[in-house]
Design an enzyme around this catalytic site. Structure first.
Site, PDB file in Angstrom:
ATOM      1  N   LYS A  32     -16.939  10.893  20.042  1.00 18.24           N
ATOM      2  CA  LYS A  32     -18.063   9.837  20.855  1.00 18.24           C
ATOM      3  C   LYS A  32     -17.168   9.273  22.016  1.00 18.24           C
ATOM      4  O   LYS A  32     -17.886   8.945  23.020  1.00 18.24           O
ATOM      5  CB  LYS A  32     -18.608   9.068  19.893  1.00 18.24           C
ATOM      6  CG  LYS A  32     -17.614   7.799  19.491  1.00 18.24           C
ATOM      7  CD  LYS A  32     -18.445   6.733  18.797  1.00 18.24           C
ATOM      8  CE  LYS A  32     -17.322   5.774  18.081  1.00 18.24           C
ATOM      9  NZ  LYS A  32     -16.877   4.772  19.395  1.00 18.24           N
ATOM     10  N   THR A  33     -16.005   8.910  21.998  1.00 18.73           N
ATOM     11  CA  THR A  33     -15.275   8.253  23.103  1.00 18.73           C
ATOM     12  C   THR A  33     -15.287   9.175  24.164  1.00 18.73           C
ATOM     13  O   THR A  33     -15.383   8.849  25.361  1.00 18.73           O
ATOM     14  CB  THR A  33     -13.920   8.064  22.559  1.00 18.73           C
ATOM     15  OG1 THR A  33     -13.868   7.042  21.320  1.00 18.73           O
ATOM     16  CG2 THR A  33     -13.080   6.980  23.720  1.00 18.73           C
ATOM     17  N   ASP A 224     -21.225   0.730  22.748  1.00 21.64           N
ATOM     18  CA  ASP A 224     -20.501   1.496  21.825  1.00 21.64           C
ATOM     19  C   ASP A 224     -20.686   0.768  20.434  1.00 21.64           C
ATOM     20  O   ASP A 224     -20.815  -0.340  20.421  1.00 21.64           O
ATOM     21  CB  ASP A 224     -19.026   1.755  22.223  1.00 21.64           C
ATOM     22  CG  ASP A 224     -18.003   2.557  21.389  1.00 21.64           C
ATOM     23  OD1 ASP A 224     -18.718   3.532  20.841  1.00 21.64           O
ATOM     24  OD2 ASP A 224     -16.938   2.628  21.437  1.00 21.64           O
ATOM     25  N   GLU A 225     -20.297   1.810  19.405  1.00 21.05           N
ATOM     26  CA  GLU A 225     -20.295   1.230  17.838  1.00 21.05           C
ATOM     27  C   GLU A 225     -21.665   0.324  17.778  1.00 21.05           C
ATOM     28  O   GLU A 225     -21.634  -0.921  17.372  1.00 21.05           O
ATOM     29  CB  GLU A 225     -19.278   0.318  17.818  1.00 21.05           C
ATOM     30  CG  GLU A 225     -17.730   0.915  17.876  1.00 21.05           C
ATOM     31  CD  GLU A 225     -17.607   2.145  16.772  1.00 21.05           C
ATOM     32  OE1 GLU A 225     -18.429   2.372  15.960  1.00 21.05           O
ATOM     33  OE2 GLU A 225     -16.438   2.695  16.839  1.00 21.05           O
ATOM     34  N   GLN A 255     -21.717   4.385   9.355  1.00 18.48           N
ATOM     35  CA  GLN A 255     -20.454   3.482   9.530  1.00 18.48           C
ATOM     36  C   GLN A 255     -20.542   2.121   9.603  1.00 18.48           C
ATOM     37  O   GLN A 255     -20.003   1.434  10.161  1.00 18.48           O
ATOM     38  CB  GLN A 255     -19.485   4.263  10.779  1.00 18.48           C
ATOM     39  CG  GLN A 255     -19.086   5.535  10.128  1.00 18.48           C
ATOM     40  CD  GLN A 255     -18.044   6.074  11.107  1.00 18.48           C
ATOM     41  OE1 GLN A 255     -16.852   5.780  11.509  1.00 18.48           O
ATOM     42  NE2 GLN A 255     -18.524   7.299  11.985  1.00 18.48           N
ATOM     43  N   ARG A 607     -11.467   9.078   7.460  1.00 16.57           N
ATOM     44  CA  ARG A 607     -10.445   8.561   8.297  1.00 16.57           C
ATOM     45  C   ARG A 607      -9.338   9.745   8.068  1.00 16.57           C
ATOM     46  O   ARG A 607      -8.248  10.064   8.887  1.00 16.57           O
ATOM     47  CB  ARG A 607      -9.476   7.586   7.667  1.00 16.57           C
ATOM     48  CG  ARG A 607     -10.582   6.128   7.806  1.00 16.57           C
ATOM     49  CD  ARG A 607     -10.940   5.961   9.270  1.00 16.57           C
ATOM     50  NE  ARG A 607     -12.745   6.323   9.172  1.00 16.57           N
ATOM     51  CZ  ARG A 607     -13.053   6.708  10.236  1.00 16.57           C
ATOM     52  NH1 ARG A 607     -12.666   6.584  11.300  1.00 16.57           N
ATOM     53  NH2 ARG A 607     -14.284   7.170  10.160  1.00 16.57           N
TER      54      ARG A 607
END
Length: 755
Positions: A32-33, A224-225, A255, A607
């Site tokens: 996504k980044t 973002d997020e 998340q 993770r």
């Protein structure tokens, strides 16, 4: 541009769809980044959008800085002109420009959590309230929650439902504390973190001309997020994007783990309701983890009802099966984890930094730390005491804050008699009371100390006033580093630390030197146009926890799962997978709570890049007592084809460390060895019991086998056994909907229904 060739089809669609509302559902490890970065670069380079018209909001300065540098590499230095940063840093910037409209000076101080709690403590004391009832943590959390829901102190005091809640919680004067807290902040020309968002909403609500100015400036808004936004953040972005409607939100509902901070998952789940012509792009290819880890994570999150459906997949290898570790105790769990890391490092030539140990609560780190120390494995704890929270750093920062803003009451209290200059607590209190009684700024009292104090104290305060004025002149003429160096030396703070020749004293002195180094680095950075002390203080006040960790030492990382979001490691241990610990006992009051815990487990598993370990203990010390534990319900939700139980032992351990054999003697994929549980546990979402209207705990001194009881959470059950162990009396109860539970009677709240 060539960079578009490196994107997969959904990523490319997300980058090229520039007009109108867009939601990008980005699964874990889906790049996504990269998509956000390329999207901004595409807007500037291919669409010719002025970088000044792009607003990109993140949750850490680190993420914003990383994105900015990536964009620079793609299109050059013009990327620096985008408005990119955290919600708090961007809106603090706007508030400094528009502050006078809200009655604040442009150099207002930003209070961190410690400042806020210190102020609340003072207010509770002044109001003569019981500080065991009105604990600073509790009060701060309540006020923060109200601000995140845009409830002002006026609304708070006048809301009958809030009033009833506070009275039920035996804290009826919470509203008065909130009012006093806000008034003191205003008087100190200070805002806390929540005010930065709350006051931006007020600014846009009460000043349409200001809102219109920023609506026209920001033609493109990216968030973002997005799953971590609260009501306050969402309303600001919605208002800013109202004219051009070019809003792009990126996030993953799976998340969303910050409800305790006010994050509202409904923002992402219901986004389409606010934008009926919304375009949705799903990034479902995971580039981070092995197939086994991805499929296990999918099997976990599939149990949640409230979610946006997606199918995360990967082209990576199957990789190792997830290992389940069963330990006899929390100490043994620590030893088994440490010995596994030791073996994996040697066998696979890995670094310490390739490993992370994740836990639900910070208190779990003790046993892990002891085990790592015994095996000489270097580790670091993320989320412990950060550099900027250390006393000596906060002392020098308080001096700098007070020089910039003489209304800052918390900074004043910290430095007025440090280093000691003969101004006692009674003199400080006298000055503050005088300021309140005469309704004048505290700085005016300090400048006229002779009118309010006598003798040596008055002279000492006069000297302090002269010192601050001289610092203020330095600050106006010099950059942040020169001003800070002068303050550190002339205040006597550096000398005080230098003269302490203990190891701790030397460390404190070196820490202050490191702070000065950081200020020099800030001044020398060409990206920072404003090199004043005030600008540096604002940047430091807006650092997030993730931005503070600059330790480059090769070390195993220990952290809570909440702190791990956005990170990745080659091998990950998720420890303490036991009922009432993970999921937390505090998070089983509703399906929504339980689903948030499951999302937290999903975040933990995703993770891991190459290897994932899940561990639990049969006994654990909690609250000073040795408790029997049962494995977490979440372990049953992992796809059995992705997991195995191995015979592992910690170095120095005997055979008790080995994984247990299941009833048919087999071991491996389908085993869940040692997870033999009451049959009712198959219903993993058993409804939490609602206590009877007349529920009142009974005296359980004479509790006997065969009695029927009611528990506020587990409902009705029958006492199967009562036993005494040392000074503890405990009962095993068969609950109708939750199976057998062993409870300590000194803690359990039981109502005896039938004798």
């Amino acid at each position: 541009m060539d960079y578009l060739e490196g994107l997969n089809p959904p990523q490319r669609e997300a980058v090229e769809h520039t007009e109108g509302p867009l939601m990008i559902i980005a699964g874990a490890g889906s790049g996504k980044t990269r998509v956000l970065t390329y999207r901004i670069a595409h807007l500037i380079h291919a669409k010719g959008i002025d970088p000044f018209q792009i607003l990109s909001l993140t949750f850490t300065n680190k993420a914003a800085s990383e994105m900015r540098h990536r964009i620079e590499r793609l299109i050059g230095l013009e990327a620096r002109n985008t408005w990119m940063g955290t919600f708090h840093s961007i809106f603090a910037k706007i508030l400094r420009v528009e502050s006078e409209k809200l009655g604040f000076p442009s150099n207002f101080t930003i209070y961190d959590t410690d400042d806020s709690k210190s102020l609340i403590k003072s207010i509770v004391k002044e109001m003569r309230l019981d500080d065991k009832v009105y604990k600073p943590n509790t009060v701060w959390s309540r006020i923060s929650g109200a601000k995140n829901r845009l409830i002002s102190w006026e609304n708070y005091i006048n809301d009958p439902y809030i009033k009833a809640d506070d009275e039920a919680a035996m804290k009826p004067r919470m509203g008065e504390i909130y009012r006093a807290y806000q008034k003191r902040l205003f008087k100190s020309s200070a805002m806390d973190f929540d005010d930065l968002l709350f006051n931006t909403n007020v600014l846009f609500r009460d000043h349409p001309d200001v809102l219109n100015k920023y609506q026209q400036r920001f033609r493109y808004v990216l968030v973002d997020e997005f799953q971590d936004t609260n009501l306050s953040q969402y309303l600001i972005t919605k208002k800013l994007a109202a004219v051009h409607q070019n809003i792009c939100v990126v996030g993953d509902d799976a998340q969303s783990i910050y409800a305790f901070r006010g994050a509202d998952i409904q923002n992402i789940l219901n986004f389409e309701k606010d934008y009926p012509d919304l375009e949705v792009v799903k990034l479902e290819q995971n580039y981070r983890s092995t197939k086994n880890i991805v499929e296990a994570a999918n099997s976990i999150i599939a149990k949640n009802k409230a979610q946006l459906k997606k199918n995360v997949w990967t082209q990576n290898d199957n990789g190792d099966l997830i290992e389940l570790i069963k330990a006899a105790s929390d100490n043994e769990e620590g030893r088994m984890v440490a010995s596994t890391i030791f073996e994996e490092k040697n066998n696979k030539k890995l670094e310490n930094s390739d490993f992370a140990i994740l836990y639900r609560t910070n208190s779990q780190s003790r046993a892990i730390e002891e085990a790592l120390r015994k095996m000489n494995i270097t580790y670091k704890i993320v989320g412990g005491l950060s550099f900027y929270q250390r006393k000596e750093i906060k002392d020098l920062m308080a001096y700098m804050r007070y020089v910039v803003n003489q209304d800052d009451e918390e900074a004043f209290k910290r430095i007025i008699n440090y280093p000691k200059r003969g101004i006692g607590a009674s003199s400080v209190e006298k000055m503050m009371v005088s300021a309140y009684e005469h309704d004048i700024p505290l700085w005016k009292v300090i400048n006229n100390a002779g009118s309010f104090l006598s003798g040596r104290a008055a002279n000492a305060v006069a000297d302090f006033s002269t010192l601050i004025k001289s610092f203020k002149m330095e600050t106006e003429r010099k950059d942040a580093y020169e001003a800070a160096s002068a303050i550190a030396k002339q205040s006597g703070l550096l000398r005080e630390l230098y003269e302490d020749k203990t190891i701790e004293g030397l460390n404190r002195y070196e820490n202050v030197q490191e702070l000065l180094n950081a200020i020099k680095e800030y001044v020398d950075n060409p990206e920072n146009e404003d090199k004043s002390l005030g600008a540096f203080l604002q940047e430091i006040a807006l650092l997030t926890d993730n931005d503070r960790d600059k330790d480059e030492v090769d070390a195993v990382t220990l952290m809570t799962i909440h702190s791990s979001k956005g990170l990745e490691f080659r091998q990950v241990f998720v420890v303490g997978l036991e009922e009432d610990l993970f999921p937390s006992q505090m998070m089983m009051q509703s399906r929504e709570d339980l689903e948030e815990e499951r999302r937290l487990f999903y975040v933990a598993t995703t993770r891991a890049m190459e290897k994932l370990y899940l561990s639990y203990a049969i006994t654990r010390y909690r609250f000073g007592r040795l408790l029997n534990c049962e494995p977490s319900r979440f372990l049953e939700e992992v796809d059995p084809n992705c997991i195995k139980v191995t015979k592992r032992k910690g170095r120095q351990l005997g055979s008790s460390s080995f994984g247990q054999q299941n009833t048919n003697g087999s071991e491996g994929k389908s085993g869940f060895i040692g997870l033999k549980r009451p049959s009712m546990r198959a219903n993993t979402t058993a409804k939490v019991h609602t206590p009877s209207p007349d529920f009142k705990p009974s005296n359980t001194n004479n509790l006997m086998e065969g009695m029927k009881v009611e528990h506020p959470k587990f409902g009705y059950g029958k006492v199967l056994k009562v036993e005494i162990e040392g000074i503890n009396k405990k009962a095993t109860i068969g609950f109708d909907n939750f199976g057998d539970k062993t409870l300590l009677l000194s803690f359990a709240k039981l109502r005896i229904v039938e004798s």
